[in-house]
Design an enzyme around this catalytic site. Structure first.
Site, PDB file in Angstrom:
ATOM      1  N   LYS A  32       0.829  -1.213   0.000  1.00 44.76           N
ATOM      2  CA  LYS A  32       0.000   0.000   0.000  1.00 44.76           C
ATOM      3  C   LYS A  32       0.862   1.260   0.000  1.00 44.76           C
ATOM      4  O   LYS A  32       1.595   1.507   0.948  1.00 44.76           O
ATOM      5  CB  LYS A  32      -0.902   0.042   1.238  1.00 44.76           C
ATOM      6  N   GLU A  80      10.500   0.731  10.032  1.00 46.09           N
ATOM      7  CA  GLU A  80      11.443   1.826   9.739  1.00 46.09           C
ATOM      8  C   GLU A  80      10.703   3.109  10.070  1.00 46.09           C
ATOM      9  O   GLU A  80       9.789   3.491   9.344  1.00 46.09           O
ATOM     10  CB  GLU A  80      11.818   1.842   8.252  1.00 46.09           C
ATOM     11  N   CYS A 131      13.406  10.795   6.620  1.00 45.99           N
ATOM     12  CA  CYS A 131      13.454  10.241   7.979  1.00 45.99           C
ATOM     13  C   CYS A 131      14.833  10.424   8.604  1.00 45.99           C
ATOM     14  O   CYS A 131      14.962  10.604   9.807  1.00 45.99           O
ATOM     15  CB  CYS A 131      13.107   8.773   7.937  1.00 45.99           C
ATOM     16  N   GLU A 177      10.389  15.179  15.705  1.00 48.07           N
ATOM     17  CA  GLU A 177      10.591  15.186  14.255  1.00 48.07           C
ATOM     18  C   GLU A 177       9.661  16.207  13.609  1.00 48.07           C
ATOM     19  O   GLU A 177       8.454  16.171  13.827  1.00 48.07           O
ATOM     20  CB  GLU A 177      10.282  13.781  13.710  1.00 48.07           C
TER      21      GLU A 177
END
Ligand code: NAP
Ligand code: MG
Length: 495
Positions: free
Chosen positions: A198, A272, A306, A403
């Protein structure tokens, strides 16, 4: 001091006197259909949900296409197709034959590289230079690399027999759509697994193009199934009882939900997740090179990375100089049309992500940090953010801990090696880090003591299919890439 001022004035005059002429890539090489169905069992199938959603170009807000919204029943159909393909064909054909199919996918990606790059840029907002020179070639390289392993697994795992797990459910984010699909699909196929993948809601188009490529490569039906949809589609994949392995790349919050959902089942899982990489400049570093690396580390792909170097630690003795150089360099970055080959910073991926970034700009200011943004003009339509740095940042500030996932850099200072290691490790994340210094011994001291999956030395954001990538702590577990990337897709048996 006087000379410095003069050179800045000269530079600004030069910039305004010699702007680059626009050099837009042509859209005509990109064939985008008005509507895409789900790719199940080698065919395009209308969704049982009967629902579709639009995907837009974040640089213009123009609708590019509409794609099917897979629900739990569609997921079930795709998992059945993947199971059937696994039992009847994919696990049975020889490893050499499997390799040929994967090589074919790699070669077709190369043939269609230009089209894929344009579509990636249109759908996600990243500069064409990046999708053309990084995303698409690296995606092809992943397929080439893992195709090479398919018939050599006995050398990858000596004295062991590597058996496939079955059906892999794979869920990917919007920042490197085609590349993440390649990271997931290539090792799964090479080890004999079948796939239900997906893509993210805002960037489904290159995964759908990859489905066309998979059809053209004549893969047996059901070996790869691609389902577009939202978070619920991802959850339906995670919770499907006939899936043997979940591979997820995305936020730490969703990673935690997934880990909870698979607890107590026999599904394997790799995650991840997010990051807040420390990029560390020592006073003995080649400063111009380091500044260029910091710019690349945080502004590359609008900071939607990331492993972006979003926390900069500069040794106090050179901090003033580094910040001056960073500001100068920021002024020369070109922000705008992602299809223009001169563009350095493209559009923010979605309205929602822009709102998140703006929220953090506000948080940074209210925490007392000093904000500096480049003076560039932003287009009227679309989602944009100027490259921004914060100075006067404290280790405990939210902009140094959380983040942001945008072109925003928090700058902190340090005096000693021990201090910077402690500060760099003081984070819930541990995906990547960078060290800039002239001394090899210092590099080894840092890499040994920092808790991050990847540490770059005197460079940043370098990727290679042969090199494993993955996190420590809340950045996840499991590795993708290299020999290590095969391991999550196999059961090893003693022979
Ligand atoms: P996200 O919200 O976690 O979404 C990632 C994927 O999961 C999307 O396909 C999303 O679908 C789907 N999803 C959402 N909720 C789900 C649920 N409950 N169950 C299963 N799937 C679900 O992350 P994102 O905002 O797209 O991506 C940014 C994040 O990814 C950042 O934190 C970044 O650091 C991380 N990232 C990590 C790596 C790495 O290698 N470590 C690489 C790239 C990005 P929708 O799109 O439809 O919401
Ligand atoms: Mg889009």
């Amino acid at each position: 001091m006087a000379t410095k001022k003069k050179s800045n004035t000269l530079k600004l005059k030069f910039d305004t006197a010699w702007p680059y002429a626009p050099a837009p890539e042509s859209r005509s090489a990109a064939q985008i259909k008005d509507r895409y169905e789900l790719f199940i069992n080698g065919e395009w199938q209308a969704p049982l949900s009967k629902k579709y959603f639009g995907t837009i170009n974040p640089a213009t807000e123009e609708k590019l296409s509409e794609v099917a919204m897979a629900n739990a029943a569609d997921v079930d159909k795709a998992v059945k197709a993947a199971r059937n393909a696994y039992e009847k064909t994919w696990r049975k054909i020889s490893a050499k034959e499997r390799a040929k199919y994967i090589f074919r996918i790699a070669r077709i990606i190369q043939e269609k590289a230009r089209e894929l790059a344009i579509i990636e840029t249109l759908d996600g907002g990243k500069p064409i230079r990046e999708s053309r020179d990084f995303d698409v070639p690296t995606a092809a390289n992943h397929f080439f690399y893992y195709a090479g392993w398919a018939d050599k697994l006995e050398y990858a795992f000596l004295n062991k027999k590597a058996e496939p797990l079955g059906v892999a459910g794979q869920i990917i984010p919007w920042n490197f759509p085609l590349l993440m699909a390649a990271w997931k699909i290539a090792p799964a196929l090479a080890t004999g697994n079948t796939v239900v993948l997906k893509p993210a809601e805002t960037t489904p188009l290159t995964a759908l193009k990859l489905a066309e490529i998979i059809q053209e490569a004549d893969l047996p039906p059901g070996v790869v199934n691609i389902l577009t949809g939202a978070g619920e589609t991802g959850a339906a994949i995670v919770n499907h009882p006939d899936i043997n392995k979940i591979a997820f790349t995305g936020s730490t919050d969703v990673g935690k939900i997934i880990q909870r959902a698979v607890a107590g089942t026999n599904k394997r899982v790799t995650l991840e997740l997010g990051g807040k990489a420390a990029n560390i400049i020592f006073e003995d570093a080649p400063l111009d090179q380091a500044v260029e690396g910091v710019i690349n580390g945080i502004f590359f792909n609008q900071g939607h990375v990331c492993c972006a170097g979003s926390r900069l630690y500069v040794q106090e003795s050179v901090a003033k100089q580094v910040i001056r150089k960073l500001k100068d360099r920021m002024e020369s970055l070109i922000v705008g049309d992602p299809l223009d080959k001169n563009t350095d910073i493209g559009a923010i991926n979605s309205k929602q992500q822009l709102a998140t970034i703006n929220k953090y700009l506000q948080i940074g200011r209210s925490e007392g940090a000093e904000m500096y943004e480049s003076a560039c003009k932003l287009p009227n339509k679309g989602f944009w953010c100027r490259p921004t740095i914060f100075t006067n940042v404290a280790q405990s500030n939210r902009i140094a801990q959380e983040e942001i996932f945008g072109p925003v850099l928090s700058i902190l200072t340090f005096r000693t090696d021990d201090e910077v290691i402690e500060k760099a490790n003081n984070s819930p994340y541990g995906l990547s880090a960078g060290v800039w210094t002239d001394k090899g011994s210092k590099i080894f001291n840092m890499t040994k003591r920092m808790r991050a999956g990847v540490i770059w030395a005197n460079t940043f954001n370098k990727f290679d299919p042969t090199s494993p990538f993955g996190g420590y702590k809340e950045s996840g577990f499991g590795r993708e890439g290299g020999l290590h990337g095969l391991l999550p897709y196999v059961e090893l048996k003693n022979i």
